[in-house]
Each structure stands twice: as C-alpha cells, then as structure tokens.
Design a protein around this motif. Structure first.
Motif, PDB file in Angstrom:
ATOM      1  N   PRO A 113       9.994   7.417  -8.873  1.00 39.04           N
ATOM      2  CA  PRO A 113       9.844   7.453 -10.333  1.00 39.04           C
ATOM      3  C   PRO A 113       8.549   6.794 -10.793  1.00 39.04           C
ATOM      4  CG  PRO A 113      12.074   6.802  -9.735  1.00 39.04           C
ATOM      5  CD  PRO A 113      11.296   6.850  -8.460  1.00 39.04           C
ATOM      6  N   ALA A 114       7.936   7.384 -11.811  1.00 40.70           N
ATOM      7  CA  ALA A 114       6.662   6.852 -12.312  1.00 40.70           C
ATOM      8  C   ALA A 114       6.838   5.507 -13.005  1.00 40.70           C
ATOM      9  CB  ALA A 114       6.009   7.855 -13.262  1.00 40.70           C
ATOM     10  N   GLY A 115       7.907   5.357 -13.778  1.00 44.20           N
ATOM     11  CA  GLY A 115       8.200   4.054 -14.371  1.00 44.20           C
ATOM     12  C   GLY A 115       7.797   3.860 -15.811  1.00 44.20           C
ATOM     13  N   GLY A 116       7.340   4.923 -16.490  1.00 42.72           N
ATOM     14  CA  GLY A 116       6.980   4.760 -17.895  1.00 42.72           C
ATOM     15  C   GLY A 116       5.756   3.896 -18.101  1.00 42.72           C
ATOM     16  N   ASP A 117       5.595   3.382 -19.312  1.00 40.34           N
ATOM     17  CA  ASP A 117       4.369   2.673 -19.684  1.00 40.34           C
ATOM     18  C   ASP A 117       4.508   1.159 -19.761  1.00 40.34           C
ATOM     19  OD1 ASP A 117       2.919   5.066 -19.911  1.00 40.34           O
ATOM     20  OD2 ASP A 117       3.580   5.348 -21.983  1.00 40.34           O
ATOM     21  N   ASP A 157       4.319  11.004  -3.233  1.00 41.88           N
ATOM     22  CA  ASP A 157       3.813  10.329  -4.421  1.00 41.88           C
ATOM     23  C   ASP A 157       4.724   9.129  -4.653  1.00 41.88           C
ATOM     24  OD1 ASP A 157       2.997   9.436  -6.867  1.00 41.88           O
ATOM     25  OD2 ASP A 157       3.493  11.282  -7.963  1.00 41.88           O
ATOM     26  N   LEU A 158       4.272   7.973  -4.205  1.00 45.82           N
ATOM     27  CA  LEU A 158       5.072   6.753  -4.341  1.00 45.82           C
ATOM     28  C   LEU A 158       4.781   6.030  -5.652  1.00 45.82           C
ATOM     29  CD1 LEU A 158       4.978   5.429  -0.659  1.00 45.82           C
ATOM     30  CD2 LEU A 158       6.440   7.177  -1.716  1.00 45.82           C
ATOM     31  N   GLU A 179       4.907  -5.834  -4.820  1.00 45.16           N
ATOM     32  CA  GLU A 179       5.831  -6.597  -3.975  1.00 45.16           C
ATOM     33  C   GLU A 179       6.982  -5.714  -3.498  1.00 45.16           C
ATOM     34  OE1 GLU A 179       8.611 -10.656  -4.116  1.00 45.16           O
ATOM     35  OE2 GLU A 179       7.535  -9.993  -5.913  1.00 45.16           O
ATOM     36  N   ALA A 180       7.501  -4.880  -4.406  1.00 45.75           N
ATOM     37  CA  ALA A 180       8.617  -3.999  -4.047  1.00 45.75           C
ATOM     38  C   ALA A 180       8.186  -2.986  -2.991  1.00 45.75           C
ATOM     39  CB  ALA A 180       9.138  -3.287  -5.294  1.00 45.75           C
ATOM     40  N   LEU A 181       7.034  -2.360  -3.189  1.00 47.39           N
ATOM     41  CA  LEU A 181       6.574  -1.354  -2.234  1.00 47.39           C
ATOM     42  C   LEU A 181       6.268  -1.982  -0.876  1.00 47.39           C
ATOM     43  CD1 LEU A 181       5.942   1.737  -2.198  1.00 47.39           C
ATOM     44  CD2 LEU A 181       3.532   1.077  -2.362  1.00 47.39           C
ATOM     45  N   THR A 182       5.680  -3.149  -0.892  1.00 40.52           N
ATOM     46  CA  THR A 182       5.385  -3.855   0.356  1.00 40.52           C
ATOM     47  C   THR A 182       6.666  -4.198   1.095  1.00 40.52           C
ATOM     48  OG1 THR A 182       3.348  -4.765  -0.601  1.00 40.52           O
ATOM     49  CG2 THR A 182       4.236  -5.857   1.351  1.00 40.52           C
ATOM     50  N   GLY A 183       7.703  -4.588   0.346  1.00 38.05           N
ATOM     51  CA  GLY A 183       8.993  -4.890   0.958  1.00 38.05           C
ATOM     52  C   GLY A 183       9.609  -3.669   1.618  1.00 38.05           C
ATOM     53  N   ARG A 206      -6.605   6.069  -8.900  1.00 36.15           N
ATOM     54  CA  ARG A 206      -5.601   5.207  -8.266  1.00 36.15           C
ATOM     55  C   ARG A 206      -5.107   5.907  -6.990  1.00 36.15           C
ATOM     56  NH1 ARG A 206      -1.683   4.226 -13.602  1.00 36.15           N
ATOM     57  NH2 ARG A 206      -3.390   4.281 -15.121  1.00 36.15           N
ATOM     58  N   ARG A 207      -4.750   5.141  -5.990  1.00 39.26           N
ATOM     59  CA  ARG A 207      -4.164   5.706  -4.765  1.00 39.26           C
ATOM     60  C   ARG A 207      -2.644   5.641  -4.892  1.00 39.26           C
ATOM     61  NH1 ARG A 207      -3.039   4.252   1.112  1.00 39.26           N
ATOM     62  NH2 ARG A 207      -3.031   2.067   0.442  1.00 39.26           N
ATOM     63  N   LEU A 208      -2.073   6.716  -5.406  1.00 45.10           N
ATOM     64  CA  LEU A 208      -0.629   6.789  -5.630  1.00 45.10           C
ATOM     65  C   LEU A 208       0.088   7.568  -4.531  1.00 45.10           C
ATOM     66  CD1 LEU A 208      -0.570   7.563  -9.475  1.00 45.10           C
ATOM     67  CD2 LEU A 208      -0.552   5.329  -8.331  1.00 45.10           C
ATOM     68  N   ASP A 209      -0.665   8.340  -3.758  1.00 44.57           N
ATOM     69  CA  ASP A 209      -0.093   9.230  -2.745  1.00 44.57           C
ATOM     70  C   ASP A 209      -0.333   8.631  -1.366  1.00 44.57           C
ATOM     71  OD1 ASP A 209       0.434  11.803  -4.552  1.00 44.57           O
ATOM     72  OD2 ASP A 209      -1.481  10.889  -5.108  1.00 44.57           O
ATOM     73  N   HIS A 210       0.738   8.538  -0.589  1.00 41.55           N
ATOM     74  CA  HIS A 210       0.691   7.743   0.637  1.00 41.55           C
ATOM     75  C   HIS A 210       1.209   8.506   1.846  1.00 41.55           C
ATOM     76  CE1 HIS A 210      -0.118   3.897  -1.519  1.00 41.55           C
ATOM     77  NE2 HIS A 210       0.501   4.528  -2.499  1.00 41.55           N
ATOM     78  N   VAL A 211       0.750   8.066   3.003  1.00 40.53           N
ATOM     79  CA  VAL A 211       1.295   8.509   4.281  1.00 40.53           C
ATOM     80  C   VAL A 211       1.555   7.257   5.107  1.00 40.53           C
ATOM     81  CG1 VAL A 211       0.947   9.847   6.370  1.00 40.53           C
ATOM     82  CG2 VAL A 211      -0.048  10.647   4.207  1.00 40.53           C
TER      83      VAL A 211
END
Length: 268
Positions: free
Chosen positions: A113-117, A155-156, A183-187, A226-231
């Motif tokens: 989810p993008a997460g809004g503004d 697309d994270l 922090e959440a993504l790193t976790g 921004r780098r939003l897309d990941h592998v």
C-alpha cells in the motif's frame, strides 16, 4: 548454466499500457515479468496480447480499478495458493509462484500500500494499512525462517536509503521515506534474511530512482525521483546475480507509468 532475467514493473493499468509491454520486451528481453497495479479483474486480463509477446505462462490476481499483480513467464511455474490474505482485505497485492528452473526458484510479486499523504497512523487509515501490511509480511517471513532459492520483487512503496530519494533531508517527513516506514521495511528484509539485489550491484552513495511523479512538469529536468521498486534475493542467490537494468527511458514513453521497469539477471 541457465540465465534468468526477471523484471518488476508497476504498469499502472495493464490494459491501458499493454502496448508498452512490447517496448519493455524489446528493450529488456525478460524471461519473467512481475507487474503491479494492473487494475484489471482476472476475467478481463489481456491474455491474447501477453501471449503474443511470448509469455505462455501467466497468473494474475486482479480487481476493478485498483491494485492487482500478475506474473508473465516464458518458463513454466506453479502458483503458490497458500500465501496469506494480507490484512484480511483480499485486495490483490501479492502473488507467489514456484518457477520451473534448475534447482527451483520461489518468486514473490508484491504491491505494498502507498499509504496516503499523512505519515500518521492515528489520523490516516491508509498509512495504518501500510504499516500493518508490512508487519504481517514481516511476521510471515519470520515464521518461514531464512529464505532459500527465493526472489521477492515489487513496488514496495518505500525508498529506504539516503540515496534512494532526491533529497534525504526534505523527504524525511514525506510518506515513502519516513523513519517509521524505513524501520518497518528493514525489519521485513531482516526477518527473511533478504539481500537488496539492486544495492548489491549499485551501492550507495549512487543515486538510484525508479519512480518520478506525474506532478512534475518536466520529470527528467527536475529528476526528483525515489527508489520504490525493489528486488530482494535470498542470501544463497547473491553470488548468482550477473546483471541489472533500471530502464529510465521508459518514464518518457507515451502514456508512461510513473514507475520504470527494473531488471535483475541470475545465472543459475
């Protein structure tokens, strides 16, 4: 030794941008394409068009107007039907498959989810959903143990590193680069012992972007990406990484998505 070229792309409507898939195939020669934001119910997926591009193996989870993921492949695969229904929403944000390649390969296609503004879960339900989704994915990965022979793409919707955004200082309070999201993504990454394939090949401090806003009058001149897309790859595949491509020219295609395709190549 088998070469496997995997592309991830937030296509922002597979039916609208089907002609651009032909450009992607021409320019990047992928074996597997993972799409996000297909915005297409499964019964209306453009099978004829994707078949004509040379992808006889296809799976999709889609809905009308929003979200949606799909995997197009030149190699056979089996869909992983037991993966979770994230946050109980059934909103078509994840598709897992097992690719029939030497040694086997588990592949996961995610659209976070993008997460809004507003980066506050108390006042913004979309931001709360984003954090809850990542928390569930983290628990899922932790419960499965360290990943093996696995790739996670998509697309994270988070640019975690300082040089994943055009201005670290100015982006710190903007959704996609806030400390709580990073922090959440790193976790999540640590829970599965995933390795960031693109940053393995393009280490900081190189600036790396995969998304440029539609709001910019001249996205290329402003270059506020921004780098939003990941592998991500499991640790046992890091040594198999043999190439990458971030197809920035795709942002300039007619009726372009605001994301560009990202490719990694593995020698299996």
């Amino acid at each position: 030794m088998t070469s496997l070229r995997i592309v991830t792309w937030n296509i922002n409507s597979v039916r609208l941008r089907l002609p651009l898939l032909a450009d992607l195939v021409r320019d990047m020669a992928p074996d597997v394409i993972c799409l996000q934001e297909t915005k297409c119910p499964d019964e209306f997926f453009p099978h004829d068009g994707t078949e004509a591009l040379g992808f006889p193996y296809r799976a999709m989870r889609g809905m009308k107007g929003y979200n949606g993921v799909a995997v197009l492949s030149r190699v056979p695969f089996t869909v992983r039907h037991d993966d979770p229904n994230w946050c109980g929403k059934g909103d078509c944000r994840h598709l897992g498959v097992d690719l029939d390649v030497p040694g086997g390969l588990e592949l996961h296609d995610f659209y976070v989810p993008a997460g809004g503004d507003i980066p506050d879960r108390e006042v913004n339900p979309k931001f709360a959903h984003k954090l809850d989704f990542i928390a569930e994915a983290t628990a899922w990965n932790r419960g499965r143990g360290p990943t093996r022979r696995s790739v996670l793409v998509g697309d994270l919707n988070i640019a975690p590193l300082e040089h994943d955004v055009w201005s670290h200082r100015q982006m710190m309070k903007i959704v996609s680069h806030t400390p709580v999201e990073v922090e959440a993504l790193t976790g999540w990454q640590q829970a599965g012992e995933w390795r960031d394939a693109i940053r393995h090949m393009l280490p900081e401090p190189q600036k790396v972007y995969t998304w440029w806003s539609y709001r910019a009058k001249d996205w290329a001149a402003a270059d506020k990406g921004r780098r939003l897309d990941h592998v991500w790859v499991s640790d046992d595949l890091v040594g198999k990484l043999s190439g990458h491509q971030i197809h920035k020219p795709a942002r300039g295609w007619t009726q372009a998505s605001d994301h560009v395709p990202v490719l990694v190549e593995l020698k299996l």
